[in-house]
Each structure stands twice: as C-alpha cells, then as structure tokens.
Design an enzyme around this catalytic site. Sequence first.
Site: not given
Ligand code: EPZ
Length: 413
Positions: A22-23, A115, A120, A301, A394
């Site tokens: 998915k990701n 979610c 986020r 995850d 999803r």
């Molecule tokens: C990706 O989400 C994945 N989703 C998530 O998988 C995964 O948990 C996550 O990466 C971490 O590995 C997809 O790829 C579609 P991040 P993403 O930006 O990109 C903070 C699943 O279950 N942050 O690395 O949204 C954020 O709040 C999903 O498949 C900021 O503060 O994750 C979080 O605490 C869940 N500002 C942390 O960074 C930003 O601009 C990691 O977020 C962006 C993120």
Amino acid sequence: MAIFEVEPGAPLMGEAVIHPAKNAALPVIAASLLTADTLVVPDMPDLTDVQSMCELLVACGATVERDGASMALSARQLTPPASAAMMRWTRASALIMGPMLARLGYARITMPGGCAIGQRPIDLHLKGMAALGAEVTTRQGFIELHGTLRGAVVYLDLPSVGATENIMMAATLADGVTRIENAAKEPEVVDLAHCLNAMGALVHGAGTATIVVRGVESLHGATHQPIPDRIEAGTLCCAAAAAGGNILLRNARPEQMRALLFKLQESGTTVSEFPGGLRIRGKAKWPMEIRTLSYPGFPTDMQAPMMVVACVTPGTSVFLETIFENRFMHVPELIRMGASIRVEDRVAVIEGGYRLQGADVRCPDLRSGAALLLAGLTADGITRVEDGAGHIDRGYVRLEETLSALGAKVRRL
Ligand code: EPZ
C-alpha cells in the site's frame, strides 16, 4: 461495515503470497500526475486506500483504467480537485501536492485526514514546497500553493516519509538541483525513486539521508511494479509468532524487514530466508523490548501486531512508540480480551503469558485492527472485531482469506 469473527485454532501452516505494498502504491499513483503520458502498474493491490487515491486522481482530471490486476494512470489534463471531501479519506492525499505544483505551478489541497493515530501535520511537506519557491497560503481549510519551482536545499526536522516523497516528486520538474537532507530511508521511498527515474527523472541517493534530484523539463510514461508489502509480511510473521506454526511467505523481502525479524528471533521464533521469501516457525518464548524508529529501525506500523505477540509471551515486555503520539488505540481493546498492559504516555508495559479471552472488540485504526484479528487467533472463545470504518481493508487485501489459507478460523460476517 465489516465484522470479523475469529476463533482459536491449530498452529498456522501453509504459505501466503505477499501483495504489493500500500505504502509503495500510493506515492506511485501520485507520481502519475507528473506526466501527460501513461504510467502502468502491472499488479496494483486491491485496497480501499488505492481506490480512494484513484478517485482523487480522477477528480483532478486523470483517467484510471483497471485491467485485471493491472492499472493504467494517465493525467493528460490536470486540474486541482474541486471537492475537498474526498481528500479527507486518506493521509496519502497530501501526496498529490508536490506533483500538481510541479506540473501546474499551482496546487490546492485540504488538510488531509488519515488514521486516528495522531495529528499528523504536513508542516514539513509545506516547508519543502516553500523552499522550492512555492507561495503557500491557507484559506477556509484549504492550502493553496503557487509558484514556479527551482532547486533548493531542504532540511527535514524529522525523516518524514510523506514529506520526503512529496518533495522528491516536486523536485523532479524544478529548475536546477534539489538536495533533501535528513530524508526518510524507507524502502517505499527508494521504490518511488525507481519509478520516477523510469519516468525520466534524475533522482540519486534514495535510501540514504541525502537525496539529490536534478530537475528535468518533463517526465514520460513508464511501467513500474511497487515492492511487496513488508508490513503485510510482518503482520503474518506476528500471527505465526503468537499462534505458533510454520508458514512460508512468498515474495516477502527479508532484507527490508531486518528490525522485525531480529526482534522475532530474539524472542525465540525461527526465521529462515531464501530467494523469493522467508519461512517463520514457532511461537515466541521470551519477552521483548521494542522501540519504534524510522527505517531501518523497528517500524511503527508493526508495533500493534508485535504487541499481540508480547501479550501471549511469558514475561514483561516494554514498547516505546517514538513516531506517532497516539498509536496505542489497540491497548484498551486488548485489555478487554484479558491482556495485562499499562500505558504511560508513549510507553506500554505488557505482562505477557496469560491466555487471552475472546470478546467483542472495536477496530480503531488499520494496524490495530489487524492486531485484534491476531489476538483472536490465540484467545479462548470467539472474538468479533467490529470494523465499521473499513480500516482493515484500507491496508490489507482480504486479510481474513490470507489467514484462513494458513489454517486460521477467521471469517468476515
Ligand atoms: C507513512 O506515513 C506511512 N503511510 C505510515 O503508514 C507510516 O506509519 C509512516 O509513514 C511512518 O513510517 C504511507 O506511506 C501512506 P511520516 P506518513 O510523515 O508519511 C510527523 C500505515 O499504517 N510529521 O513519516 O504520514 C508525523 O506527525 C500508515 O500504513 C510531522 O510532524 O508518516 C508523525 O508523527 C500509518 N510533520 C511522524 O512525523 C510532517 O510534515 C512520521 O510521519 C510530516 C510528518
């Protein structure tokens, strides 16, 4: 509205074929907006998040054609999505920002949903776009970005997966060279870079903390197959470690699952690797200490599925969730099943080794839902997982069928 009914059964036996991730698929779908040509994905996983992302692309004027497993995406014409509604659907909807801005010099998105695992924000995405020359304004819940992009150096305060992907995509059509520092190293980021380079982009260093993108005039169509889902594979590994058994996972890539596999082996399961997959045998025997980190650390995850293993393994296990601020939504549900878990902020302490009891539980988010199915495999009595929002579908392709093929007693009511 899905309800999954799970009964305890014999140890898991047999084999499963891991689906495309998915990701990895979601950013590749977004990348199709970068060209007027067609991007072909030979095997696109049948997931509702993929469906939602495609609907969003169609709302932007793209065409999406499914032919069996294959999908052809063509964004000949491109306009910002009229309705904000569908952008709440998935967190990944923010990923259309970079491609649209690069292609049109304009993008408009709404603050995405996703979610319930935390606020986020997308501040790092916007910081990157601004660094590339975009003017960012927010109005009535919309975020508007205008500007002709030029190469820049972007430092990410956090190695955000989405921000890295968004900025990398925008930079492919920017004028000049972009360097992303403290970039995310996830395999899905590397896979997206492979897709972009197949489309004619010049991306180097994906998989390291510094990614360099040399902008080009335009991108062309390509065929790209996203990598297998390391989280689906990891979820099935946790199922075997909790319920016992001996299963073979075809298409799994152990080299992308090192943190999880080491922790499972440290807890007493046996993992053997071979070209094209891996085999996992036996229940976990010893408690564990888990700290979620960005790749290559232990994946956030995998935190919920691994906690089920800890619940059924004698001893005291400790989990520290460092990535999301609210990712223990499965804990109250596991406690309803008799688990002994204490949560303090981002730390969970599990007293494992007691039999769980079947119960009616609620699915609060995607990975928690999968974890509750796993818990039901080992619980005395029947467990019903109520998944009103369709979280599990999803991110997993018919997970109940995959588990049933391994001998689990799981059915969708
Ligand atoms: C990706 O989400 C994945 N989703 C998530 O998988 C995964 O948990 C996550 O990466 C971490 O590995 C997809 O790829 C579609 P991040 P993403 O930006 O990109 C903070 C699943 O279950 N942050 O690395 O949204 C954020 O709040 C999903 O498949 C900021 O503060 O994750 C979080 O605490 C869940 N500002 C942390 O960074 C930003 O601009 C990691 O977020 C962006 C993120």
